[in-house]
Write a protein that holds these residues in place. Structure first.
Motif, PDB file in Angstrom:
ATOM      1  N   ASN A 114       0.774  -1.007   0.179  1.00 25.30           N
ATOM      2  CA  ASN A 114      -0.089   0.097  -0.018  1.00 25.30           C
ATOM      3  C   ASN A 114       0.908   1.019  -0.275  1.00 25.30           C
ATOM      4  N   GLU A 115       1.881   1.401   1.153  1.00 23.29           N
ATOM      5  CA  GLU A 115       2.941   2.278   0.843  1.00 23.29           C
ATOM      6  C   GLU A 115       3.533   2.824  -0.648  1.00 23.29           C
ATOM      7  N   ALA A 116       3.623   1.935  -1.090  1.00 22.80           N
ATOM      8  CA  ALA A 116       4.523   1.186  -2.621  1.00 22.80           C
ATOM      9  C   ALA A 116       3.791   1.852  -3.460  1.00 22.80           C
ATOM     10  N   MET A 117       2.262   1.228  -3.311  1.00 25.93           N
ATOM     11  CA  MET A 117       0.920   2.077  -4.221  1.00 25.93           C
ATOM     12  C   MET A 117       1.628   3.914  -4.110  1.00 25.93           C
ATOM     13  N   SER A 118       1.175   4.094  -3.027  1.00 28.63           N
ATOM     14  CA  SER A 118       1.423   5.634  -2.901  1.00 28.63           C
ATOM     15  C   SER A 118       2.343   6.395  -2.725  1.00 28.63           C
ATOM     16  N   ALA A 119       3.673   5.638  -3.295  1.00 28.70           N
ATOM     17  CA  ALA A 119       4.689   6.371  -3.353  1.00 28.70           C
ATOM     18  C   ALA A 119       5.042   6.356  -5.179  1.00 28.70           C
ATOM     19  N   LEU A 120       4.137   5.454  -5.555  1.00 29.34           N
ATOM     20  CA  LEU A 120       4.092   4.982  -7.299  1.00 29.34           C
ATOM     21  C   LEU A 120       5.053   6.487  -7.873  1.00 29.34           C
ATOM     22  N   GLY A 121       3.471   7.552  -8.075  1.00 31.42           N
ATOM     23  CA  GLY A 121       3.163   8.797  -8.484  1.00 31.42           C
ATOM     24  C   GLY A 121       4.117   9.679  -8.631  1.00 31.42           C
ATOM     25  N   GLN A 122       4.850   9.569  -7.624  1.00 29.73           N
ATOM     26  CA  GLN A 122       5.982  10.391  -6.588  1.00 29.73           C
ATOM     27  C   GLN A 122       7.437   9.875  -7.994  1.00 29.73           C
ATOM     28  N   ALA A 123       6.997   8.584  -7.527  1.00 30.09           N
ATOM     29  CA  ALA A 123       8.208   7.444  -8.156  1.00 30.09           C
ATOM     30  C   ALA A 123       8.354   7.890  -9.335  1.00 30.09           C
ATOM     31  N   LYS A 124       7.421   7.982 -10.038  1.00 29.77           N
ATOM     32  CA  LYS A 124       7.056   7.803 -11.482  1.00 29.77           C
ATOM     33  C   LYS A 124       7.639   9.388 -11.456  1.00 29.77           C
ATOM     34  N   ALA A 125       6.821  10.293 -11.473  1.00 28.64           N
ATOM     35  CA  ALA A 125       6.833  11.498 -11.530  1.00 28.64           C
ATOM     36  C   ALA A 125       8.571  12.459 -11.194  1.00 28.64           C
ATOM     37  N   SER A 126       9.464  11.795 -10.320  1.00 32.05           N
ATOM     38  CA  SER A 126      10.530  12.253 -10.407  1.00 32.05           C
ATOM     39  C   SER A 126      11.757  11.471 -11.164  1.00 32.05           C
ATOM     40  N   GLY A 127      10.751  10.647 -12.036  1.00 29.18           N
ATOM     41  CA  GLY A 127      11.728   9.313 -12.952  1.00 29.18           C
ATOM     42  C   GLY A 127      12.430   9.067 -12.141  1.00 29.18           C
ATOM     43  N   GLN A 128      12.301   8.312 -11.327  1.00 26.83           N
ATOM     44  CA  GLN A 128      12.963   7.152 -10.508  1.00 26.83           C
ATOM     45  C   GLN A 128      12.592   5.923 -11.466  1.00 26.83           C
ATOM     46  N   VAL A 129      10.976   5.541 -11.890  1.00 25.03           N
ATOM     47  CA  VAL A 129      10.649   4.194 -12.247  1.00 25.03           C
ATOM     48  C   VAL A 129       9.651   4.593 -13.292  1.00 25.03           C
ATOM     49  N   GLY A 130       9.905   3.706 -14.386  1.00 19.47           N
ATOM     50  CA  GLY A 130       9.142   3.930 -15.632  1.00 19.47           C
ATOM     51  C   GLY A 130       8.217   2.924 -15.286  1.00 19.47           C
ATOM     52  N   GLU A 131       7.819   2.581 -17.306  1.00 15.96           N
ATOM     53  CA  GLU A 131       6.947   1.159 -17.493  1.00 15.96           C
ATOM     54  C   GLU A 131       8.059   0.958 -18.552  1.00 15.96           C
ATOM     55  N   MET A 132       7.666  -0.288 -18.352  1.00 18.04           N
ATOM     56  CA  MET A 132       8.714  -1.139 -19.250  1.00 18.04           C
ATOM     57  C   MET A 132       7.330  -2.346 -20.188  1.00 18.04           C
ATOM     58  N   ALA A 133       8.032  -2.004 -20.972  1.00 14.62           N
ATOM     59  CA  ALA A 133       7.720  -3.329 -22.606  1.00 14.62           C
ATOM     60  C   ALA A 133       6.536  -4.454 -22.141  1.00 14.62           C
ATOM     61  N   ASN A 134       7.665  -5.237 -21.068  1.00 14.46           N
ATOM     62  CA  ASN A 134       6.832  -6.302 -20.332  1.00 14.46           C
ATOM     63  C   ASN A 134       6.204  -6.796 -19.490  1.00 14.46           C
ATOM     64  N   GLY A 135       5.437  -5.317 -19.309  1.00 17.85           N
ATOM     65  CA  GLY A 135       4.269  -4.897 -17.973  1.00 17.85           C
ATOM     66  C   GLY A 135       4.735  -5.107 -16.677  1.00 17.85           C
ATOM     67  N   TYR A 136       5.922  -4.976 -15.994  1.00 14.13           N
ATOM     68  CA  TYR A 136       6.928  -4.226 -15.272  1.00 14.13           C
ATOM     69  C   TYR A 136       7.147  -3.035 -15.272  1.00 14.13           C
ATOM     70  N   LEU A 137       7.141  -2.530 -13.768  1.00 12.73           N
ATOM     71  CA  LEU A 137       7.704  -1.748 -13.874  1.00 12.73           C
ATOM     72  C   LEU A 137       9.058  -1.951 -13.728  1.00 12.73           C
ATOM     73  N   GLY A 138      10.278  -0.566 -14.466  1.00 10.99           N
ATOM     74  CA  GLY A 138      11.618  -0.457 -14.017  1.00 10.99           C
ATOM     75  C   GLY A 138      12.137   0.595 -13.309  1.00 10.99           C
ATOM     76  N   ILE A 139      13.358   0.361 -13.033  1.00  3.26           N
ATOM     77  CA  ILE A 139      14.513   1.301 -12.623  1.00  3.26           C
ATOM     78  C   ILE A 139      15.047   2.432 -13.304  1.00  3.26           C
ATOM     79  N   VAL A 140      14.452   3.741 -12.765  1.00  5.69           N
ATOM     80  CA  VAL A 140      15.168   4.247 -14.197  1.00  5.69           C
ATOM     81  C   VAL A 140      16.375   5.308 -13.665  1.00  5.69           C
ATOM     82  N   LYS A 141      16.606   5.153 -11.976  1.00  5.81           N
ATOM     83  CA  LYS A 141      17.394   6.410 -11.014  1.00  5.81           C
ATOM     84  C   LYS A 141      17.374   5.472 -10.431  1.00  5.81           C
ATOM     85  N   ASN A 142      18.580   4.884  -9.563  1.00  2.00           N
ATOM     86  CA  ASN A 142      18.349   4.195  -8.957  1.00  2.00           C
ATOM     87  C   ASN A 142      18.454   4.947  -7.387  1.00  2.00           C
ATOM     88  N   GLU A 143      16.722   5.861  -6.936  1.00  2.00           N
ATOM     89  CA  GLU A 143      16.947   6.785  -5.349  1.00  2.00           C
ATOM     90  C   GLU A 143      15.967   6.244  -4.789  1.00  2.00           C
TER      91      GLU A 143
END
Length: 114
Positions: free
Chosen positions: A26-55
């Protein structure tokens, strides 16, 4: 390194890692929007999240959400009589299509801002 120093370093490391280790889905889901907006994670073609910047909590968020996604994909595959790979590919395409401009998607193994 003497024993006392080794114990101190170990306790400090354990203390610093507690907030990350304590994160739940639940906390990860809450933090996901910010992590995407800050460029830490992104969407991969295989249906999973990937780490863009490991911060920050990028690795923990990615792991928790990917574990949950995989369970859901497995359920969908079983329910619909299709392969897990098919579900992953469909989910990846949909997630990348829904990714807002300015956030990252992985295309051909490279991260790019949409």
């Amino acid at each position: 390194m003497n024993l006392r120093k080794a114990i101190t370093v170990s306790l400090l490391a354990a203390t610093l890692s507690l907030p990350v280790a304590a994160m739940n889905l639940n906390e990860a889901m809450s933090a996901l929007g910010q992590a995407k907006a800050s460029g830490q994670v992104g969407e991969m073609a295989n249906g999973y999240l990937g780490i863009v910047k490991n911060e920050g909590n990028a690795a923990v968020i990615t792991q928790l959400i990917n574990d949950a996604r995989k369970k859901e994909y497995q359920n969908l595959a079983k329910k619909n009589g299709i392969t897990l790979n098919d579900v992953e590919a469909m989910a990846g395409q949909k997630a990348q299509e829904k990714t807002p401009a300015g956030q990252y998607i992985n295309v051909g193994g490279k991260w790019q801002k949409k």
